[in-house]
Design a protein around this motif. Structure first.
Motif, PDB file in Angstrom:
ATOM      1  N   GLU A 406     -42.634   4.802  57.699  1.00  0.00           N
ATOM      2  CA  GLU A 406     -43.243   3.814  58.588  1.00  0.00           C
ATOM      3  C   GLU A 406     -43.782   2.620  57.809  1.00  0.00           C
ATOM      4  OE1 GLU A 406     -47.686   5.713  59.081  1.00  0.00           O
ATOM      5  OE2 GLU A 406     -46.121   6.350  60.480  1.00  0.00           O
ATOM      6  N   LYS A 407     -43.845   2.741  56.474  1.00  0.00           N
ATOM      7  CA  LYS A 407     -44.279   1.619  55.635  1.00  0.00           C
ATOM      8  C   LYS A 407     -43.101   0.808  55.107  1.00  0.00           C
ATOM      9  CE  LYS A 407     -48.571   3.740  54.016  1.00  0.00           C
ATOM     10  NZ  LYS A 407     -49.352   4.150  52.820  1.00  0.00           N
ATOM     11  N   GLY A 408     -41.917   1.114  55.600  1.00  0.00           N
ATOM     12  CA  GLY A 408     -40.740   0.362  55.158  1.00  0.00           C
ATOM     13  C   GLY A 408     -39.932   1.117  54.131  1.00  0.00           C
ATOM     14  N   TRP A 409     -39.106   0.373  53.406  1.00  0.00           N
ATOM     15  CA  TRP A 409     -38.214   1.032  52.434  1.00  0.00           C
ATOM     16  C   TRP A 409     -38.471   0.582  50.998  1.00  0.00           C
ATOM     17  CZ3 TRP A 409     -34.039  -1.554  55.788  1.00  0.00           C
ATOM     18  CH2 TRP A 409     -33.972  -2.927  55.546  1.00  0.00           C
ATOM     19  N   ASP A 410     -39.631  -0.021  50.746  1.00  0.00           N
ATOM     20  CA  ASP A 410     -39.919  -0.558  49.416  1.00  0.00           C
ATOM     21  C   ASP A 410     -40.716   0.413  48.557  1.00  0.00           C
ATOM     22  OD1 ASP A 410     -38.682  -3.016  49.923  1.00  0.00           O
ATOM     23  OD2 ASP A 410     -40.490  -3.788  50.900  1.00  0.00           O
ATOM     24  N   THR A 411     -40.363   0.464  47.283  1.00  0.00           N
ATOM     25  CA  THR A 411     -41.184   1.095  46.262  1.00  0.00           C
ATOM     26  C   THR A 411     -41.804  -0.023  45.439  1.00  0.00           C
ATOM     27  OG1 THR A 411     -39.807   3.076  46.127  1.00  0.00           O
ATOM     28  CG2 THR A 411     -41.210   2.593  44.243  1.00  0.00           C
ATOM     29  N   VAL A 412     -43.126   0.001  45.309  1.00  0.00           N
ATOM     30  CA  VAL A 412     -43.834  -1.062  44.597  1.00  0.00           C
ATOM     31  C   VAL A 412     -44.453  -0.490  43.332  1.00  0.00           C
ATOM     32  CG1 VAL A 412     -45.693  -2.768  44.717  1.00  0.00           C
ATOM     33  CG2 VAL A 412     -44.320  -2.267  46.752  1.00  0.00           C
ATOM     34  N   CYS A 413     -44.295  -1.210  42.221  1.00  0.00           N
ATOM     35  CA  CYS A 413     -44.854  -0.759  40.946  1.00  0.00           C
ATOM     36  C   CYS A 413     -45.304  -1.971  40.136  1.00  0.00           C
ATOM     37  CB  CYS A 413     -43.810   0.045  40.171  1.00  0.00           C
ATOM     38  SG  CYS A 413     -44.422   0.668  38.583  1.00  0.00           S
ATOM     39  N   PHE A 414     -46.540  -1.907  39.623  1.00  0.00           N
ATOM     40  CA  PHE A 414     -47.038  -2.970  38.762  1.00  0.00           C
ATOM     41  C   PHE A 414     -46.554  -2.719  37.336  1.00  0.00           C
ATOM     42  CE2 PHE A 414     -50.849  -3.030  41.808  1.00  0.00           C
ATOM     43  CZ  PHE A 414     -50.195  -3.900  42.665  1.00  0.00           C
ATOM     44  N   GLU A 415     -45.824  -3.688  36.781  1.00  0.00           N
ATOM     45  CA  GLU A 415     -45.287  -3.555  35.429  1.00  0.00           C
ATOM     46  C   GLU A 415     -45.845  -4.649  34.532  1.00  0.00           C
ATOM     47  OE1 GLU A 415     -41.013  -1.324  36.117  1.00  0.00           O
ATOM     48  OE2 GLU A 415     -41.017  -3.465  35.640  1.00  0.00           O
ATOM     49  N   VAL A 416     -45.909  -4.357  33.232  1.00  0.00           N
ATOM     50  CA  VAL A 416     -46.416  -5.330  32.269  1.00  0.00           C
ATOM     51  C   VAL A 416     -45.582  -5.309  30.998  1.00  0.00           C
ATOM     52  CG1 VAL A 416     -48.783  -5.140  33.131  1.00  0.00           C
ATOM     53  CG2 VAL A 416     -48.048  -3.693  31.230  1.00  0.00           C
ATOM     54  N   SER A 417     -45.686  -6.402  30.286  1.00  0.00           N
ATOM     55  CA  SER A 417     -45.182  -6.496  28.914  1.00  0.00           C
ATOM     56  C   SER A 417     -46.286  -7.169  28.120  1.00  0.00           C
ATOM     57  CB  SER A 417     -43.890  -7.319  28.844  1.00  0.00           C
ATOM     58  OG  SER A 417     -43.524  -7.555  27.501  1.00  0.00           O
ATOM     59  N   THR A 418     -46.753  -6.542  27.062  1.00  0.00           N
ATOM     60  CA  THR A 418     -47.908  -7.063  26.329  1.00  0.00           C
ATOM     61  C   THR A 418     -47.528  -7.992  25.185  1.00  0.00           C
ATOM     62  OG1 THR A 418     -47.907  -5.049  24.989  1.00  0.00           O
ATOM     63  CG2 THR A 418     -49.344  -5.096  26.922  1.00  0.00           C
ATOM     64  N   ASN A 419     -46.273  -7.980  24.783  1.00  0.00           N
ATOM     65  CA  ASN A 419     -45.830  -8.833  23.667  1.00  0.00           C
ATOM     66  C   ASN A 419     -44.452  -9.413  23.976  1.00  0.00           C
ATOM     67  OD1 ASN A 419     -47.986  -8.302  21.575  1.00  0.00           O
ATOM     68  ND2 ASN A 419     -47.315  -6.197  21.986  1.00  0.00           N
ATOM     69  N   PRO A 420     -44.147 -10.570  23.382  1.00  0.00           N
ATOM     70  CA  PRO A 420     -42.839 -11.195  23.615  1.00  0.00           C
ATOM     71  C   PRO A 420     -41.704 -10.257  23.200  1.00  0.00           C
ATOM     72  CG  PRO A 420     -44.329 -12.713  22.508  1.00  0.00           C
ATOM     73  CD  PRO A 420     -44.997 -11.367  22.487  1.00  0.00           C
TER      74      PRO A 420
END
Length: 558
Positions: A406-420
């Motif tokens: 009922e919340k849709g079909w998306d999976t959400v995840c916060f991602e990071v990269s700390t260095n170039p």
């Protein structure tokens, strides 16, 4: 906005009244002074669980009262209306708890439940604590966090409704398919049972009729004997009919003499004679109808046996066999037309599925927009937090159809990269301890800016950071305080320097009685407290000078 907080007999607090203002308010004090007691007291007004141990030793009960000013656009008005609660710009919440653990909650002098208090308070205050990181780090919560940030309730509601309709239709289809499959397995039996019952052609009341007929046939000789006796009495030698006929002739002659004086008597006798003649004729007819044929008895016995056997097979009564035939015939007919019904249900499911796809796609697009906005704002926060080279990105991936909800079909995840040149990865797996703390701060500040609450509380979220990073945090909290009321519990002098109001939490012991109090600091007191936060117990001139520099720094430079 929280205007006043009154606390009585909570742990170390004897009596405390605090008036809060708009902007950024800081609460500081030494470790163990009782800052957590203040937050626990406020938590009681938010519906947190209470314990009798919170009642100050020697007191019968504790009480916490909060006065809130509520803006007209706050959703609290709608919720309160649903529960017939009155609000007119200001509300007072009071909660009392006895030393036995019994409690009472008043909302503008109306008693409410703890569950309702929790529902109402979520529109008043939001607390961000140092222990909130666990929720933010859990990818399972990221979708809800993004949805709260994006504020697209319409799309969330439409998607939920579409999913519910789709699931209901799918369930109906599945049930129909299973029923049809089961019916097909029994189709041969159904046809046999219908043909068997149609050939038998049972009739309602037939069992009783057959039993009566069988009894008649089995006693035919006795019946004929008794009928013959009756016939003999009525119409034999010196019979009743003969005697009545003679009586009628006698009365008739008497009537001739007296000119019909006894006509009524003659009429009665004539009627009796007529009835008896009719009875004789019927006795003759019934005697002729009685069958002494043993074959008919055998046929009846066979019929009764068959009816009983079929009724037992279908676990019903003989009289209900016609209804059973109708029921089985209907099942067979439904089986014949079941595919047509399935086709209609499949069309219905397809319509609901397409509607869900449409709404889920709209919701997904809204999430993409919110994610871009969140990512952009988080990236703005990172350079001042000394993370110029770090990257934050909200990753949204479509789920497989089996995982739609009922919340849709998306999976959400916060991602990071700390260095170039380093790959993106999940926030909780890539960032180090110090980096993680700063990412969390950037997230919390941005989430708080989009919060619907009028009061935001930050409980030592700056733990583990200092210097220019802490200063940047203080500046952002100050900026946030221009939009909503912000209360901060902190040990950071850099954060405290940005406060509009500063309270110091102190603990005193006198006559073996320990009490926590709260002191509002003036400008001089604020400098002194920040100097203590910088230098520790022994405050130096250098610490005071440094505190003065922190306080007088122009926030507009940031």
């Amino acid at each position: 906005m929280l205007k006043t907080l009154s606390i009585r007999n909570v742990v170390l607090i004897d009596s405390l009244d605090i008036d809060f203002k708009e902007g950024l308010t800081v609460l500081s004090g030494e470790t163990g002074a009782g800052k957590s007691i203040l937050l626990d007291s406020l938590g009681l007004l938010l519906g947190n669980r209470s314990e009798a141990s919170m009642v100050r030793i020697g007191a019968d009960k504790l009480s916490v009262t909060g006065v809130f000013e509520v803006q007209k656009n706050n959703k609290l008005y709608e919720v309160a209306k649903d529960y017939d609660l009155d609000i007119d710009g200001e509300i007072i919440i009071k909660r009392t708890i006895t030393s036995e653990g019994k409690g009472k909650i008043l909302f503008n002098d109306q008693i409410i439940t703890l569950k309702l208090l929790k529902e109402l308070s979520q529109y008043l205050i939001e607390i961000h604590g140092q222990h909130d990181n666990q929720g933010l780090l859990n990818p399972a919560t990221h979708c809800d966090i993004l949805d709260n940030y994006g504020k697209y309730e319409k799309e969330l509601t439409s998607t939920k409704e579409a999913f519910i309709n789709y699931k209901i239709a799918s369930k109906r289809l599945k049930e129909k398919e299973n029923a049809l499959s089961k019916a097909k397995e029994e189709e041969e039996n159904l046809r046999h049972w219908v043909q068997e019952l149609e050939k038998l052609a049972p009739q309602k009341g037939e069992e009783e009729q057959l039993r009566n007929r069988r009894s008649e046939l089995m006693n035919a000789e006795k019946i004929i004997e008794k009928l013959n006796q009756a016939y003999s009495y009525l119409n034999g030698g010196n019979s009743v009919l003969e005697q009545i006929s003679k009586a009628q002739n006698a009365i008739s002659r008497a009537n001739e003499i007296v000119n019909g004086k006894y006509a009524d008597i003659e009429q009665n006798i004539e009627t009796a004679l007529y009835s008896l003649n009719d009875a004789v004729e019927r006795i003759e007819a019934n005697s002729a109808d009685i069958n002494l044929n043993q074959n008919e008895i055998d046929e009846i016995e066979t019929r009764l046996f068959t009816l009983r056997s079929i009724a037992k097979k279908h676990q019903t009564d003989i009289d209900l066999l016609p209804e059973k035939l109708e029921e089985l015939s209907k099942e067979l007919k439904n089986l014949q037309y079941g595919e047509d019904s399935l086709r209609e249900l499949r069309k219905e499911v397809k319509i609901f599925e397409e509607k869900y796809r449409e709404e889920a796609q709209k919701l997904s697009e809204k999430r993409q927009e919110a994610a871009q906005k969140l990512d952009k704002n988080i990236m703005k926060e990172l350079p001042p937090l000394k993370m110029e080279k770090a990257v934050f990105k909200t990753k949204i991936v479509s789920k497989d159809e089996s995982q739609w909800s009922e919340k849709g079909w998306d999976t959400v995840c916060f991602e990071v990269s700390t260095n170039p040149n380093t790959p993106m990865g999940a926030l909780n797996k890539i960032a180090s301890g110090g980096e993680l703390s700063r990412f969390m701060l950037a997230l919390k500040v941005n989430l708080a800016q989009e919060s619907s609450q009028e009061t935001l509380i930050f409980d030592e979220i700056d733990t583990g950071i200092g210097g220019a990073t802490a200063e940047a945090v203080g500046e952002r909290l100050s900026r946030l305080g221009k939009k909503v009321q912000v209360l901060v519990v902190t040990h950071s002098p850099q954060v405290a320097a940005f406060s509009n109001e500063h309270f110091k939490v102190e603990k005193h012991t006198e006559n073996n009685k320990t009490t926590t109090s709260l002191k509002q600091l003036d400008a001089r007191g604020k400098i002194e407290e920040i100097a203590r936060m910088l230098a520790g117990e022994k405050i130096t001139k250098e610490a005071r000078a440094a505190a003065q520099v922190l306080v007088n720094k122009d926030a507009s430079l940031f």
